[in-house]
Scaffold this active site. Structure first.
Site, PDB file in Angstrom:
ATOM      1  N   ASP A  52     -10.371   0.071  -0.763  1.00 54.86           N
ATOM      2  CA  ASP A  52      -9.682   1.225  -1.367  1.00 54.86           C
ATOM      3  C   ASP A  52      -9.499   0.996  -2.873  1.00 54.86           C
ATOM      4  O   ASP A  52      -9.095   1.901  -3.598  1.00 54.86           O
ATOM      5  CB  ASP A  52      -8.343   1.506  -0.672  1.00 54.86           C
ATOM      6  CG  ASP A  52      -7.362   0.353  -0.772  1.00 54.86           C
ATOM      7  OD1 ASP A  52      -7.754  -0.749  -1.223  1.00 54.86           O
ATOM      8  OD2 ASP A  52      -6.190   0.554  -0.393  1.00 54.86           O
ATOM      9  N   SER A  53      -9.877  -0.217  -3.343  1.00 55.00           N
ATOM     10  CA  SER A  53      -9.918  -0.471  -4.784  1.00 55.00           C
ATOM     11  C   SER A  53     -10.992   0.362  -5.461  1.00 55.00           C
ATOM     12  O   SER A  53     -11.104   0.340  -6.685  1.00 55.00           O
ATOM     13  CB  SER A  53     -10.165  -1.961  -5.051  1.00 55.00           C
ATOM     14  OG  SER A  53     -11.350  -2.388  -4.405  1.00 55.00           O
ATOM     15  N   ASP A  91     -12.126   0.066   4.335  1.00 57.70           N
ATOM     16  CA  ASP A  91     -10.683  -0.101   4.109  1.00 57.70           C
ATOM     17  C   ASP A  91      -9.941   1.167   4.524  1.00 57.70           C
ATOM     18  O   ASP A  91     -10.265   2.267   4.035  1.00 57.70           O
ATOM     19  CB  ASP A  91     -10.463  -0.334   2.605  1.00 57.70           C
ATOM     20  CG  ASP A  91      -9.449  -1.408   2.321  1.00 57.70           C
ATOM     21  OD1 ASP A  91      -8.853  -1.946   3.268  1.00 57.70           O
ATOM     22  OD2 ASP A  91      -9.274  -1.714   1.129  1.00 57.70           O
ATOM     23  N   LYS A 120     -10.271  -2.500   7.750  1.00 56.82           N
ATOM     24  CA  LYS A 120      -9.237  -3.413   7.255  1.00 56.82           C
ATOM     25  C   LYS A 120      -7.974  -2.616   7.002  1.00 56.82           C
ATOM     26  O   LYS A 120      -8.046  -1.464   6.560  1.00 56.82           O
ATOM     27  CB  LYS A 120      -9.707  -4.101   5.962  1.00 56.82           C
ATOM     28  CG  LYS A 120      -8.651  -5.009   5.339  1.00 56.82           C
ATOM     29  CD  LYS A 120      -9.207  -5.831   4.189  1.00 56.82           C
ATOM     30  CE  LYS A 120      -9.247  -5.100   2.870  1.00 56.82           C
ATOM     31  NZ  LYS A 120      -7.950  -4.580   2.403  1.00 56.82           N
ATOM     32  N   GLU A 122      -3.612  -3.190   5.658  1.00 58.16           N
ATOM     33  CA  GLU A 122      -2.642  -4.082   5.009  1.00 58.16           C
ATOM     34  C   GLU A 122      -1.346  -4.132   5.808  1.00 58.16           C
ATOM     35  O   GLU A 122      -0.929  -3.120   6.373  1.00 58.16           O
ATOM     36  CB  GLU A 122      -2.338  -3.566   3.585  1.00 58.16           C
ATOM     37  CG  GLU A 122      -3.546  -3.573   2.676  1.00 58.16           C
ATOM     38  CD  GLU A 122      -3.238  -3.084   1.261  1.00 58.16           C
ATOM     39  OE1 GLU A 122      -2.043  -2.844   0.937  1.00 58.16           O
ATOM     40  OE2 GLU A 122      -4.197  -2.935   0.485  1.00 58.16           O
ATOM     41  N   GLU A 189      -4.104 -12.374   0.065  1.00 55.13           N
ATOM     42  CA  GLU A 189      -4.231 -12.047  -1.359  1.00 55.13           C
ATOM     43  C   GLU A 189      -2.987 -12.470  -2.142  1.00 55.13           C
ATOM     44  O   GLU A 189      -1.853 -12.264  -1.689  1.00 55.13           O
ATOM     45  CB  GLU A 189      -4.441 -10.521  -1.525  1.00 55.13           C
ATOM     46  CG  GLU A 189      -4.497 -10.103  -2.993  1.00 55.13           C
ATOM     47  CD  GLU A 189      -5.000  -8.690  -3.222  1.00 55.13           C
ATOM     48  OE1 GLU A 189      -5.312  -7.980  -2.236  1.00 55.13           O
ATOM     49  OE2 GLU A 189      -5.086  -8.286  -4.399  1.00 55.13           O
TER      50      GLU A 189
HETATM   51  O1  KIV Z   1      -9.699  -2.937  -1.808  1.00 52.93           O
HETATM   52  C1  KIV Z   1      -9.978  -4.104  -2.108  1.00 52.93           C
HETATM   53  O2  KIV Z   1     -10.765  -4.383  -3.025  1.00 52.93           O
HETATM   54  C2  KIV Z   1      -9.342  -5.170  -1.359  1.00 52.93           C
HETATM   55  C3  KIV Z   1      -9.632  -6.572  -1.765  1.00 52.93           C
HETATM   56  C4  KIV Z   1      -8.861  -6.899  -2.973  1.00 52.93           C
HETATM   57  C5  KIV Z   1      -9.368  -7.532  -0.683  1.00 52.93           C
HETATM   58  O3  KIV Z   1      -8.609  -4.920  -0.467  1.00 52.93           O
END
Ligand code: KIV
Length: 271
Positions: A52-53, A91, A120, A122, A189
Site C-alpha cells: 500500500d506504499s 497488501d 498482507k 497490519e 518493521e
Molecule cells: O507497503 C509496503 O511497502 C510495506 C513494506 C514497507 C513492508 O508494507
C-alpha cells in the site's frame, strides 16, 4: 545477472524458509506495476509485495491511508500481468480488514482474483479473527507488525516501535498470535535489532524485516528507495542506485537535444 527461476515461489516454500533450518534469507521487494515486477523478478527476488506504499511512492499521497481495495487490485493486476515467478503478495489497505470478517474475506478475494498469491495485513492479536477468516477461505496471510504505517495517527508518526521491555514483549505476544491464527510469514518493521532477533527466534515461520536488523529470516525494501528514485530515504535503506538523478539527467539531455535541433537525427527519421 541471476538465472531466471524455472519454478514459481509458493506459500509453503516461503513458510519453510527459516534461516535457523539452513535456508537462505528471503528477499522481498515492492513493485506496483508490470515493469517494476519484471525488474524484480529478473533479479531473482523471492517475493514481490504490491505494498500500500504505492500511495507514497507512486500516487503522490502523504500516507498509505488514502489507497482503496480498488487501487490495490489495479496495481496487483499490473504486477501479475508480468507473470513473475516470485510470490506476489497483495497488501490489504486500511479499513479493508477492520470492519468484519466477511468484508475482510471479500477484500482479500479481490486481491487474489487480481493475481496475488497471498495478502498482507497490519496489526497484532486484534487481527486474529480476520486472519482466521482469510485462512479458512484459503487465502494465505502474511502478518505485519512493529512500525505499521496504517497506524500513523495512533503511533504519532513513523516511530521505531518496541523500544521498552514491555513494548518488545507485547510485540512478541502479537507475533505468536499472528502465527497461531495462520500467518505463513510476518513482516517486522521499524524495531530495534534485538527485538527483530527475539521475534524471529520465537516464531516457527519466517520473519521478513524492514528496519528490524540482520537477524530476521528475510529483508524487504521499497523498490523506489533501493533504486534511489525517491530523493530521500530512511536510515535503514541502502540505496543501490541513483535512478532518480539519472532519469532527470536523461530527460534534461533529451530536452537540450530537442531545443538545439540535434534530435531527431537522420537515423531517427522515416524516409
Ligand atoms: O507497503 C509496503 O511497502 C510495506 C513494506 C514497507 C513492508 O508494507
Amino acid at each position: 545477472m541471476p538465472e531466471p527461476r524455472s519454478t514459481p515461489v509458493t506459500v509453503p516454500v516461503v513458510r519453510a524458509a527459516k534461516r535457523r533450518d539452513g535456508h537462505l534469507p528471503l528477499v522481498m521487494v515492492t513493485a506496483y506495476d508490470a515493469p517494476g515486477a519484471r525488474i524484480a523478478d529478473a533479479a531473482g527476488v523471492d517475493l514481490i509485495l504490491v505494498g500500500d506504499s504505492v500511495a507514497n511512492n507512486v500516487l503522490g499521497y502523504e500516507d498509505t491511508l488514502q489507497v482503496t481495495v480498488e487501487d490495490m487490485a489495479h496495481h496487483t493486476a499490473a504486477v501479475a500481468r508480468a507473470r513473475p515467478k516470485a510470490l506476489v503478495v497483495g497488501d490489504l489497505p486500511w479499513l479493508s480488514y477492520h470492519l468484519d470478517v466477511v468484508d475482510t474475506v471479500r477484500n482479500g478475494a479481490t486481491l487474489i482474483r487480481a493475481g496475488a498469491g497471498a495478502v498482507k495485513l497490519e496489526g497484532g492479536a486484534n487481527r486474529v479473527p480476520m486472519i482466521e477468516g482469510l485462512v479458512a477461505a484459503e487465502i494465505p496471510v502474511m502478518g505485519h507488525l512493529g512500525l505499521t504505517p496504517q497506524s500513523i495517527h495512533t503511533m504519532g508518526g513513523y516511530k521505531v516501535q518496541g523500544r521498552t521491555d514491555a513494548a518488545a514483549h507485547s510485540l512478541a505476544v502479537d507475533a505468536k498470535a499472528l502465527v497461531a491464527a495462520g500467518c505463513f510469514a510476518v513482516v517486522v518493521e521499524g524495531v530495534p535489532a534485538a527485538v527483530g532477533a527475539a521475534i524471529t527466534e520465537a516464531l516457527d515461520v519466517p520473519t521478513i524485516g524492514i528496519g528490524a536488523g540482520p537477524a530476521c529470516d528475510g529483508q524487504v525494501l521499497v523498490l523506489h528507495d533501493l533504486l534511489g528514485i525517491n530523493p530521500t530515504t530512511p536510515r535503514f535503506v541502502r540505496r543501490y542506485a541513483e535512478l532518480g538523478q539519472e532519469a532527470t539527467a536523461a530527460v534534461a539531455a533529451y530536452a537540450a537535444d530537442v531545443r538545439s535541433g540535434v534530435f531527431p537525427a537522420d537515423a531517427e527519421v522515416y524516409h
